[in-house]
Design a protein around this motif. Structure first.
Motif, PDB file in Angstrom:
ATOM      1  N   PRO A  44       0.738  -1.600  -0.176  1.00  0.00           N
ATOM      2  CA  PRO A  44      -0.038   0.155  -0.057  1.00  0.00           C
ATOM      3  C   PRO A  44       1.422   1.572  -0.314  1.00  0.00           C
ATOM      4  N   ASN A  45       1.560   1.348   0.081  1.00  0.00           N
ATOM      5  CA  ASN A  45       2.512   2.275   0.462  1.00  0.00           C
ATOM      6  C   ASN A  45       4.141   2.393   0.034  1.00  0.00           C
ATOM      7  N   TYR A  70       6.932   6.076  -2.370  1.00  0.00           N
ATOM      8  CA  TYR A  70       7.193   5.701  -1.199  1.00  0.00           C
ATOM      9  C   TYR A  70       5.804   6.943  -1.442  1.00  0.00           C
ATOM     10  N   PHE A  71       4.624   6.296  -0.820  1.00  0.00           N
ATOM     11  CA  PHE A  71       3.127   7.232  -0.874  1.00  0.00           C
ATOM     12  C   PHE A  71       2.835   6.835   0.687  1.00  0.00           C
ATOM     13  N   PHE A  72       3.620   8.301   1.397  1.00  0.00           N
ATOM     14  CA  PHE A  72       2.642   8.660   2.131  1.00  0.00           C
ATOM     15  C   PHE A  72       1.044   8.534   3.173  1.00  0.00           C
ATOM     16  N   ASN A  73       0.536   9.056   1.725  1.00  0.00           N
ATOM     17  CA  ASN A  73      -1.027   8.896   2.350  1.00  0.00           C
ATOM     18  C   ASN A  73      -1.018   9.420   0.385  1.00  0.00           C
ATOM     19  N   GLU A  74      -2.784   9.470   0.639  1.00  0.00           N
ATOM     20  CA  GLU A  74      -4.047   9.447  -0.353  1.00  0.00           C
ATOM     21  C   GLU A  74      -3.612  10.846  -1.358  1.00  0.00           C
ATOM     22  N   LYS A  75      -2.206  11.273  -0.674  1.00  0.00           N
ATOM     23  CA  LYS A  75      -2.246  13.186  -1.281  1.00  0.00           C
ATOM     24  C   LYS A  75      -0.822  13.218  -1.870  1.00  0.00           C
ATOM     25  N   ASN A  76       0.195  12.555  -0.702  1.00  0.00           N
ATOM     26  CA  ASN A  76       1.745  12.434  -0.721  1.00  0.00           C
ATOM     27  C   ASN A  76       2.302  11.931  -1.271  1.00  0.00           C
ATOM     28  N   THR A  77       3.220  11.908  -2.116  1.00  0.00           N
ATOM     29  CA  THR A  77       4.361  10.925  -2.903  1.00  0.00           C
ATOM     30  C   THR A  77       5.496  11.155  -2.661  1.00  0.00           C
ATOM     31  N   TYR A  89       2.044  16.143  -5.250  1.00  0.00           N
ATOM     32  CA  TYR A  89       0.851  15.890  -3.916  1.00  0.00           C
ATOM     33  C   TYR A  89      -1.049  16.416  -4.963  1.00  0.00           C
ATOM     34  N   GLU A 115      -7.772  13.326  -6.620  1.00  0.00           N
ATOM     35  CA  GLU A 115      -7.864  11.657  -6.931  1.00  0.00           C
ATOM     36  C   GLU A 115      -7.006  11.738  -8.632  1.00  0.00           C
TER      37      GLU A 115
END
Length: 281
Positions: free
Chosen positions: A164-165, A179-186, A232, A236
């Motif tokens: 997932p990350n 790396y995906f910190f969350n749905e908004k930041n990579t 950022y 989606e």
């Protein structure tokens, strides 16, 4: 490169100062991929216009017999694509396109300003993975003429989001880890390619170190880049990105009509910056 593009639209600015001199290269780019659905089975016709403003500023003195500076190069392009689903989660795609890439210092558009492209590719999606774990394989060929590399270039890339990350991509034009910190930041690190090609409408006579006169007819750039990138997501599919790094290979060349190298301009490695906004599938 663009056969595996998942961007519906992009606005971007890039800046590459040349190490050890006042030479610079900068670019403003707008590109669009507009898909038109043909049927319910997943067949699409894709219209892909693009525009590039390439500002190649050469401050080093160049021994042109007739004098004159290199001007801004502009690229106008249009590609038409067709894609449909095959068996076992494979998809076939093909693109044909033409463009004009020139410094437009003469009068009007000339025959040497035109470039032609064609590509075919196959995409394998591994949909049996649990979301967000996905994978995709792309293989194909792309040919452009005239170009600094005068043979079909392979398209091969494997992407996998194995956690997932975390995800990774191996192949061309970009290999890296995200790396995906969350749905908004990579955050990502990658190695990729950047290039441009433009015709000189007024050819230049250049005297080399052996006293031989050669005719410069076009300019090209090919960079291999190592970079760190941040993205950022506003939504989606809409995101802002900034990539910064260093060139591992930095090649700006002046060539004749047979694409033979006449002069390399300040090919030392240097800093690289690229930023923009994307609308993605």
């Amino acid at each position: 490169m663009r056969s595996q593009d998942t961007n519906l639209a992009r606005i971007e600015y890039a800046y590459i100062p040349q190490a050890g001199s006042d030479n610079t290269y900068s670019r403003f780019r707008i590109s669009v991929n507009y898909p038109i659905k043909i049927n319910k089975e997943g067949t699409y016709f894709v219209i892909s216009p693009q525009y590039r403003y390439n500002d190649l500023r050469i401050s080093d003195g160049l021994a042109f017999e007739e004098g004159g500076d290199l001007n801004v190069f502009q690229t106008f392009g249009l590609e038409l694509g067709y894609t449909f689903k095959m068996k076992n989660n494979w998809r076939f795609g093909a693109k044909l396109g033409t463009g004009i890439s020139s410094n437009f210092e003469g009068s009007g558009i000339q025959g040497d300003d035109f470039r032609y492209t064609g590509s075919i590719f196959f995409v394998k999606s591994y949909k049996n993975k649990q979301a967000p774990k996905t994978a995709r394989l792309i293989v194909g060929l792309r040919y452009t003429t005239p170009a600094s590399i005068s043979f079909p270039l392979p398209i091969i890339n494997y992407f996998k989001r194995f956690h997932p990350n975390w995800s990774y991509s191996i192949g061309t034009p970009k290999s890296g880890v995200k790396y995906f910190f969350n749905e908004k930041n990579t955050l990502q690190t990658f190695i990729g390619l950047d290039r441009f090609y433009g015709n000189l409408q007024n050819n230049r006579a250049f005297v080399d170190e052996n006293g031989e006169t050669k005719i410069v007819e076009n300019a090209s750039m090919l960079n291999v880049i190592g970079a760190l990138g941040y993205e950022y997501y506003f939504t989606e599919h809409l995101l802002f990105y900034v990539y910064g790094g260093y060139t591992l290979s930095n090649e700006i060349r002046l060539r004749d009509g047979n694409q033979e190298n006449i002069l390399s301009i300040n090919d030392g490695n240097t800093f690289y910056l690229r930023s923009g906004i994307k609308l993605k599938i």
